[in-house]
Design a protein around this motif. Structure first.
Motif, PDB file in Angstrom:
ATOM      1  N   MET A 131      43.692  47.705  53.833  1.00 13.41           N
ATOM      2  CA  MET A 131      44.439  48.734  53.427  1.00 13.41           C
ATOM      3  C   MET A 131      43.815  50.055  53.450  1.00 13.41           C
ATOM      4  O   MET A 131      42.371  50.134  52.468  1.00 13.41           O
ATOM      5  N   ALA A 132      44.194  51.156  53.973  1.00 10.89           N
ATOM      6  CA  ALA A 132      43.468  52.323  53.734  1.00 10.89           C
ATOM      7  C   ALA A 132      43.748  53.246  52.890  1.00 10.89           C
ATOM      8  O   ALA A 132      44.659  53.450  52.397  1.00 10.89           O
ATOM      9  N   PRO A 133      42.871  54.142  52.139  1.00 13.55           N
ATOM     10  CA  PRO A 133      43.176  54.972  51.161  1.00 13.55           C
ATOM     11  C   PRO A 133      44.020  56.203  51.817  1.00 13.55           C
ATOM     12  O   PRO A 133      43.869  56.502  52.866  1.00 13.55           O
ATOM     13  N   GLY A 166      58.432  42.148  52.564  1.00 11.11           N
ATOM     14  CA  GLY A 166      58.458  43.601  53.014  1.00 11.11           C
ATOM     15  C   GLY A 166      57.252  44.226  52.925  1.00 11.11           C
ATOM     16  O   GLY A 166      56.912  45.199  53.532  1.00 11.11           O
ATOM     17  N   ARG A 167      56.310  43.715  51.865  1.00 12.59           N
ATOM     18  CA  ARG A 167      55.158  44.242  51.708  1.00 12.59           C
ATOM     19  C   ARG A 167      53.910  43.662  52.092  1.00 12.59           C
ATOM     20  O   ARG A 167      52.828  44.093  52.490  1.00 12.59           O
ATOM     21  N   GLY A 168      53.895  42.274  52.594  1.00 17.07           N
ATOM     22  CA  GLY A 168      52.788  41.290  53.132  1.00 17.07           C
ATOM     23  C   GLY A 168      51.886  40.887  52.372  1.00 17.07           C
ATOM     24  O   GLY A 168      52.397  40.914  50.846  1.00 17.07           O
ATOM     25  N   ASN A 169      50.858  40.448  52.358  1.00 10.18           N
ATOM     26  CA  ASN A 169      49.833  39.870  51.456  1.00 10.18           C
ATOM     27  C   ASN A 169      49.144  40.865  50.726  1.00 10.18           C
ATOM     28  O   ASN A 169      49.121  41.866  51.240  1.00 10.18           O
ATOM     29  N   SER A 170      48.497  40.202  49.658  1.00 11.18           N
ATOM     30  CA  SER A 170      47.829  41.321  48.887  1.00 11.18           C
ATOM     31  C   SER A 170      46.702  41.982  49.631  1.00 11.18           C
ATOM     32  O   SER A 170      45.796  41.131  50.086  1.00 11.18           O
ATOM     33  N   ARG A 171      46.575  43.272  49.598  1.00  7.45           N
ATOM     34  CA  ARG A 171      45.328  44.018  49.915  1.00  7.45           C
ATOM     35  C   ARG A 171      44.909  45.210  49.201  1.00  7.45           C
ATOM     36  O   ARG A 171      45.653  45.688  48.338  1.00  7.45           O
ATOM     37  N   SER A 172      43.641  45.461  49.110  1.00  8.25           N
ATOM     38  CA  SER A 172      43.192  46.429  48.058  1.00  8.25           C
ATOM     39  C   SER A 172      42.544  47.540  48.683  1.00  8.25           C
ATOM     40  O   SER A 172      41.809  47.430  49.750  1.00  8.25           O
ATOM     41  N   VAL A 173      42.346  48.818  47.983  1.00 10.62           N
ATOM     42  CA  VAL A 173      41.538  49.862  48.379  1.00 10.62           C
ATOM     43  C   VAL A 173      40.144  49.795  47.811  1.00 10.62           C
ATOM     44  O   VAL A 173      40.214  49.410  46.613  1.00 10.62           O
ATOM     45  N   PRO A 174      39.073  49.753  48.513  1.00  6.27           N
ATOM     46  CA  PRO A 174      37.712  49.695  48.043  1.00  6.27           C
ATOM     47  C   PRO A 174      37.458  50.420  46.638  1.00  6.27           C
ATOM     48  O   PRO A 174      38.072  51.700  46.944  1.00  6.27           O
ATOM     49  N   MET A 175      36.882  49.955  45.839  1.00 10.34           N
ATOM     50  CA  MET A 175      36.763  50.950  44.455  1.00 10.34           C
ATOM     51  C   MET A 175      35.893  52.189  44.784  1.00 10.34           C
ATOM     52  O   MET A 175      36.634  53.245  44.189  1.00 10.34           O
ATOM     53  N   THR A 196      48.657  52.521  40.777  1.00 11.28           N
ATOM     54  CA  THR A 196      49.868  51.851  41.318  1.00 11.28           C
ATOM     55  C   THR A 196      49.424  50.659  42.127  1.00 11.28           C
ATOM     56  O   THR A 196      48.743  50.843  43.113  1.00 11.28           O
ATOM     57  N   GLY A 197      50.542  49.792  42.532  1.00 10.84           N
ATOM     58  CA  GLY A 197      50.398  48.782  43.370  1.00 10.84           C
ATOM     59  C   GLY A 197      51.509  47.610  43.388  1.00 10.84           C
ATOM     60  O   GLY A 197      52.431  47.833  42.282  1.00 10.84           O
ATOM     61  N   VAL A 198      51.821  46.704  44.071  1.00  4.36           N
ATOM     62  CA  VAL A 198      52.702  45.757  44.091  1.00  4.36           C
ATOM     63  C   VAL A 198      52.471  44.941  43.276  1.00  4.36           C
ATOM     64  O   VAL A 198      53.376  44.183  42.311  1.00  4.36           O
ATOM     65  N   ASP A 199      51.180  44.392  43.169  1.00  2.00           N
ATOM     66  CA  ASP A 199      50.820  43.339  42.299  1.00  2.00           C
ATOM     67  C   ASP A 199      49.469  43.654  41.831  1.00  2.00           C
ATOM     68  O   ASP A 199      48.264  43.261  42.274  1.00  2.00           O
ATOM     69  N   LEU A 200      49.471  44.532  40.820  1.00  2.00           N
ATOM     70  CA  LEU A 200      48.335  45.392  40.438  1.00  2.00           C
ATOM     71  C   LEU A 200      47.148  44.440  39.864  1.00  2.00           C
ATOM     72  O   LEU A 200      45.946  44.892  40.313  1.00  2.00           O
ATOM     73  N   THR A 201      47.642  43.610  39.090  1.00  3.66           N
ATOM     74  CA  THR A 201      46.491  42.621  38.627  1.00  3.66           C
ATOM     75  C   THR A 201      45.792  41.922  39.427  1.00  3.66           C
ATOM     76  O   THR A 201      44.887  40.812  39.328  1.00  3.66           O
ATOM     77  N   SER A 202      46.403  41.707  40.895  1.00  2.00           N
ATOM     78  CA  SER A 202      45.516  41.021  41.745  1.00  2.00           C
ATOM     79  C   SER A 202      44.505  41.705  42.632  1.00  2.00           C
ATOM     80  O   SER A 202      43.934  41.293  43.718  1.00  2.00           O
ATOM     81  N   TYR A 203      44.320  43.204  42.196  1.00  2.00           N
ATOM     82  CA  TYR A 203      43.458  44.097  42.715  1.00  2.00           C
ATOM     83  C   TYR A 203      42.059  43.358  43.142  1.00  2.00           C
ATOM     84  O   TYR A 203      41.588  42.655  42.083  1.00  2.00           O
ATOM     85  N   GLY A 204      41.597  43.456  44.266  1.00  2.00           N
ATOM     86  CA  GLY A 204      40.146  43.230  44.620  1.00  2.00           C
ATOM     87  C   GLY A 204      39.980  41.864  45.069  1.00  2.00           C
ATOM     88  O   GLY A 204      39.038  41.619  45.571  1.00  2.00           O
ATOM     89  N   ALA A 205      40.968  40.812  44.938  1.00  2.00           N
ATOM     90  CA  ALA A 205      40.540  39.325  45.488  1.00  2.00           C
ATOM     91  C   ALA A 205      40.062  39.479  47.186  1.00  2.00           C
ATOM     92  O   ALA A 205      39.588  38.436  47.487  1.00  2.00           O
ATOM     93  N   ASP A 206      40.675  40.481  47.866  1.00  2.00           N
ATOM     94  CA  ASP A 206      40.429  40.545  49.227  1.00  2.00           C
ATOM     95  C   ASP A 206      39.139  41.421  49.564  1.00  2.00           C
ATOM     96  O   ASP A 206      38.763  41.457  50.507  1.00  2.00           O
TER      97      ASP A 206
END
Length: 423
Positions: A131-133, A166-175, A196-206
């Protein structure tokens, strides 16, 4: 006209519409209307289709491009509409190349239009892993509150939900990239940032080291001391980590308002939804956070009429409003989404779903009125949004006048008008 974007659905879509407008304009598109669609309910899809038809009648010379979650999951359906000139996928919509290619297709199209088979530019969303910022230089210029997208997609498969497809699997923007975006927005005068995000509390797992949402909020608040207010959008309470709880308890710049993905108050329904929490977990979480931050305000998503839901099960959802001390309810009448496991379960009749949703909204309205009444005499830090309205730390609207947008003012609450606080 050049490019206009019509947005349906969530805050994330609203942010992404700003990216779409920028990239489509850079690509040189003209006379184009982009529908950024939502797929969360059948009604949302129907609204998008209705808007497409209406806009084509009103502006017959405009090109119509459909993107968003409904376009990703039902691309062929939209491509089959005579009014639609192109269907762009949910990942593609964030890329300049997709809009450059759309312009090329339009320029090359003969006068009688584009063949249906050539309309679709939708790739496999499940193959997207990064995911690109997206930093928008003019993003919501002049608005005191802006959004920063830090996460997309979802690894969970709730039985009612079509959104992962519609959104795919979880992916995060680097801190580091998130911190830089926040710093840049604060330097441009924005007082409040919403993560904001689709599943915000899964942030960073990737990400390397698997940092969590709590670590991200700590980094933002530590490295951008000029930031006045930070909010986090809807969260899955079962995923909240220790660092986030520490920030809730210890930093007043994180606003005392959390919106929870509860969905139901009945344990069997939660299990059939494939949720990962029980009703007791939800109540315990709210109690724990309230001990840490006594003035916290909670909102929640709750579905009325999920398949197999009985009146007794529904009553437990109503009871959750008081048990969790909820102030804001977002009520979803259950919507059968083809391709989801819940669509194959025994369905509740439509009139019963609508009636339960009505009753649940009434319960929510009563809870909101109690909160509004309890604010009398308090002094709140109000972010001035416009010439007529501001928001407290708890996201409660306040009727104001004579204040400059963007300022944060300490105001004493004198009453309410049934919908907003008054000063």
């Amino acid at each position: 006209m050049s490019v206009s974007v019509v947005t349906f659905g969530c805050r994330l879509n609203a942010f992404e519409s700003e990216v779409i407008a920028r990239e489509a304009d850079r690509a040189g598109l003209t006379e184009t209307i982009v529908i950024n669609s939502c797929a969360v309910t059948n009604e949302a899809v129907a609204q998008a289709r209705q808007s497409i038809r209406r806009l084509k009648r009103e502006q017959p010379n405009a090109r119509i491009v459909v993107t968003g979650c409904a376009a990703q999951t039902q691309a062929r359906m939209f491509a089959g509409m005579a009014e639609v000139d192109r269907v762009v996928g949910n990942d593609e919509k964030m890329r300049f190349e997709a809009w450059r290619d759309a312009r090329g297709a339009f320029d090359a199209a003969p006068a009688f239009g584009i063949a249906e088979s050539e309309k679709v530019a939708v790739a496999d969303i499940m193959a997207v892993t990064e995911m690109a910022p997206h930093l928008l230089e003019g993003f919501q210029k002049g608005l005191p509150r802006v959004f920063v997208q830090v996460q997309n997609g979802c690894d969970h498969r709730c039985t009612f939900c079509i959104i992962p497809y519609g959104r795919g699997n979880s992916r995060s923007v680097p801190m580091g990239a998130v911190v830089e975006q926040v710093r840049a927005l604060v330097e441009r005068g924005h007082a409040e940032i919403v993560l904001t995000g689709v599943d915000l509390t899964s942030y960073g797992a990737d990400l390397p080291g698997a940092p969590k949402l709590g670590a991200l909020t700590k980094q933002i608040l530590r490295h951008v001391p000029e930031l006045k207010r930070l909010r986090i959008s809807s969260i899955d309470q079962i995923e909240v980590d220790r660092d986030l709880l520490d920030v809730i308890a210890g930093d007043e710049r994180l606003m005392p308002h959390l919106h929870l993905s509860l969905q139901s108050g009945d344990d069997l329904i939660l299990k059939r939804m494939k949720r990962r929490h029980s009703s007791a977990d939800a109540v315990a979480f709210c109690a724990q956070v309230r001990r840490l931050r006594p003035d916290i305000a909670f909102g929640a998503d709750i579905i009325a009429g999920f398949p197999t839901e009985t009146e007794a099960m529904f009553a437990r959802s109503q009871d959750m409003v008081e048990a969790c001390g909820l102030t804001f309810l977002h009520v979803f009448p259950y919507s059968k989404r083809p391709g989801t496991p819940a669509a194959k379960m025994p369905q509740v009749k439509g009139d019963a779903i609508r009636e339960r949703a009505r009753r649940l909204r009434m319960t929510g309205e009563a809870a909101l009125q109690r909160r509004l009444a309890s604010e009398f005499g308090t002094t709140r830090q109000v972010l001035i949004e416009s010439a007529t309205q501001g928001r407290t730390e708890h996201f409660i609207p306040v009727a104001i006048s004579g204040e400059a947008p963007g300022a944060v003012r300490a105001l004493t609450i004198a009453g309410n008008d049934g919908a907003r606080l008054t000063v």
